[in-house]
Write a protein that holds these residues in place. Structure first.
Motif, mmCIF file in Angstrom:
data_model
loop_
_atom_site.group_PDB
_atom_site.id
_atom_site.type_symbol
_atom_site.label_atom_id
_atom_site.label_comp_id
_atom_site.label_asym_id
_atom_site.label_seq_id
_atom_site.Cartn_x
_atom_site.Cartn_y
_atom_site.Cartn_z
ATOM 1 N N ARG A 26 0.833 -1.203 0.000
ATOM 2 C CA ARG A 26 0.000 0.000 0.000
ATOM 3 C C ARG A 26 0.868 1.253 0.000
ATOM 4 N NH1 ARG A 26 -5.273 -0.474 1.244
ATOM 5 N NH2 ARG A 26 -6.027 -2.575 1.666
ATOM 6 N N PRO A 27 0.290 2.377 -0.465
ATOM 7 C CA PRO A 27 0.997 3.647 -0.297
ATOM 8 C C PRO A 27 1.263 3.889 1.186
ATOM 9 C CG PRO A 27 -0.907 3.902 -1.732
ATOM 10 C CD PRO A 27 -1.018 2.546 -1.116
ATOM 11 N N ALA A 28 2.348 4.607 1.475
ATOM 12 C CA ALA A 28 2.724 4.839 2.876
ATOM 13 C C ALA A 28 3.126 6.285 3.083
ATOM 14 C CB ALA A 28 3.881 3.918 3.268
ATOM 15 N N VAL A 29 2.766 6.809 4.246
ATOM 16 C CA VAL A 29 3.179 8.154 4.634
ATOM 17 C C VAL A 29 3.969 8.059 5.927
ATOM 18 C CG1 VAL A 29 0.938 8.591 5.766
ATOM 19 C CG2 VAL A 29 2.432 10.517 5.141
ATOM 20 N N LEU A 30 5.091 8.762 5.975
ATOM 21 C CA LEU A 30 5.954 8.792 7.151
ATOM 22 C C LEU A 30 5.757 10.129 7.839
ATOM 23 C CD1 LEU A 30 7.169 6.680 5.153
ATOM 24 C CD2 LEU A 30 9.411 7.248 6.071
ATOM 25 N N ARG A 102 7.334 -5.442 2.821
ATOM 26 C CA ARG A 102 6.515 -6.134 1.825
ATOM 27 C C ARG A 102 5.115 -5.551 1.732
ATOM 28 N NH1 ARG A 102 8.763 -10.327 4.700
ATOM 29 N NH2 ARG A 102 6.727 -10.832 5.645
ATOM 30 N N ASP A 103 4.662 -4.897 2.796
ATOM 31 C CA ASP A 103 3.299 -4.363 2.782
ATOM 32 C C ASP A 103 3.256 -2.890 2.394
ATOM 33 O OD1 ASP A 103 4.463 -3.363 5.070
ATOM 34 O OD2 ASP A 103 2.854 -3.954 6.435
ATOM 35 N N ILE A 262 5.943 -1.372 15.166
ATOM 36 C CA ILE A 262 6.372 -1.815 13.863
ATOM 37 C C ILE A 262 6.789 -3.277 13.841
ATOM 38 C CG2 ILE A 262 8.821 -1.240 13.977
ATOM 39 C CD1 ILE A 262 8.468 0.131 11.259
ATOM 40 N N GLU A 263 6.356 -4.051 14.823
ATOM 41 C CA GLU A 263 6.667 -5.459 14.883
ATOM 42 C C GLU A 263 5.864 -6.237 13.854
ATOM 43 O OE1 GLU A 263 5.541 -6.006 18.831
ATOM 44 O OE2 GLU A 263 7.352 -5.169 19.692
ATOM 45 N N LEU A 264 5.033 -5.559 13.033
ATOM 46 C CA LEU A 264 4.311 -6.224 11.966
ATOM 47 C C LEU A 264 5.295 -6.670 10.912
ATOM 48 C CD1 LEU A 264 1.345 -3.716 11.687
ATOM 49 C CD2 LEU A 264 1.447 -5.798 13.010
ATOM 50 N N ALA A 265 4.804 -7.013 9.726
ATOM 51 C CA ALA A 265 5.671 -7.539 8.678
ATOM 52 C C ALA A 265 6.818 -6.589 8.361
ATOM 53 C CB ALA A 265 4.854 -7.789 7.420
ATOM 54 N N THR A 266 8.002 -7.079 8.262
ATOM 55 C CA THR A 266 9.165 -6.285 7.890
ATOM 56 C C THR A 266 9.908 -6.980 6.769
ATOM 57 O OG1 THR A 266 10.487 -7.342 9.608
ATOM 58 C CG2 THR A 266 9.443 -5.269 10.156
#
Length: 266
Positions: A26-30, A102-103, A262-266
């Motif tokens: 997906r698009p991401a914003v920091l 990956r996401d 941020i322990e989700l997919a890396t």
């Protein structure tokens, strides 16, 4: 001196993720906080990005350094530590780290910064990024082509921002929020800086909000004052910018959003 990967390894555990509960790219914003550190308004912006189908990453620059809000107010907010070119190292490292997930779709990234965070983004966009610059061994190793937009909320463009008129080397679509009663800069100075960004070829929209510096932060610390109506409008404009530059995949029926470390997919 850090490499991009070492800096991200320090920032990663202190980055909060918002987004649909799936593994689709997906698009991401920091999101990069101001000199006062993480505050209650940033999750509202992250939630707006999430509602648009984006992933949002709120990056804490202080926890990895062991700095408290009190310490940061006395040092960063006064210009003694972590000036914009140093904060740009965090911006580039986070961009590199998030783009590898990956996401996340690395071709659809937005950067958002409030005050000091905006200063860091501007330095990241304008720096030559030679080895050893911005506190990084390899600042030039992260491509900027995937950055489609920047959201600059009353970025610091005062006298300590020595490079504020340096042309950007990458010119994404930009929404620049100017606070009419900003005690850190004049409207004229801010408009001059944003006009320079426009001259590099970027599409730059400026919004002069009739409030003070940090008008969207729920607090009152004179001369700064919270303005709820302007804060709501700022979030709306932020979300509109994201939707203008990239269409996110729809969330699967029945899926839920996440708000986790941020322990989700890396």
């Amino acid at each position: 001196m850090d490499t991009l990967s070492r800096r991200w390894a320090r920032l990663e555990p202190h980055t909060t993720v918002f987004g649909p509960d799936d593994h689709r790219p997906r698009p991401a914003v920091l999101l990069f906080h101001g000199c006062g550190g993480l505050r209650d308004h940033l999750p509202k912006y992250a939630a707006a990005a999430q509602a648009a189908g984006w992933r949002a990453f709120i990056v804490d620059s202080y926890a990895p350094r062991g700095w408290s809000r009190t310490f940061a107010m006395a040092t960063v907010c006064t210009g003694l530590l972590l000036r914009g070119h140093e904060r740009a190292g965090d911006v580039l490292a986070a961009l590199d780290g998030v783009s590898r997930r990956r996401d996340v779709d690395p071709s659809k990234i937005a950067l958002a910064g409030w005050s000091h965070g905006g200063w860091g983004i501007m330095e990241a966009m304008s720096s030559e990024r030679l080895p050893g610059m911005l506190g990084l061994v390899d600042p030039g190793d992260v491509p900027l082509e995937g950055v489609l937009a920047s959201y600059l909320a009353y970025p610091y463009v005062g006298v300590a921002a020595l490079n504020r008129m340096r042309p950007w080397r990458h010119c994404p679509k930009t929404l620049a929020v100017i606070a009419r009663s900003d005690h850190l800069t004049s409207v004229r100075n801010a408009e001059r800086v944003h006009a320079m960004i426009r001259d590099c070829g970027a599409e730059v929209e400026t919004w002069i909000a009739d409030g003070t510096h940090s008008f969207d932060e729920p607090m009152t610390a004179p001369p700064m004052r919270y303005h709820p109506e302007l804060a709501e409008e700022a979030v709306r404009r932020f979300a509109a910018l994201l939707e203008d530059v990239a269409v996110a995949p729809q969330a699967a029926a029945g899926s839920t959003a996440t708000d986790a470390r941020i322990e989700l997919a890396t």
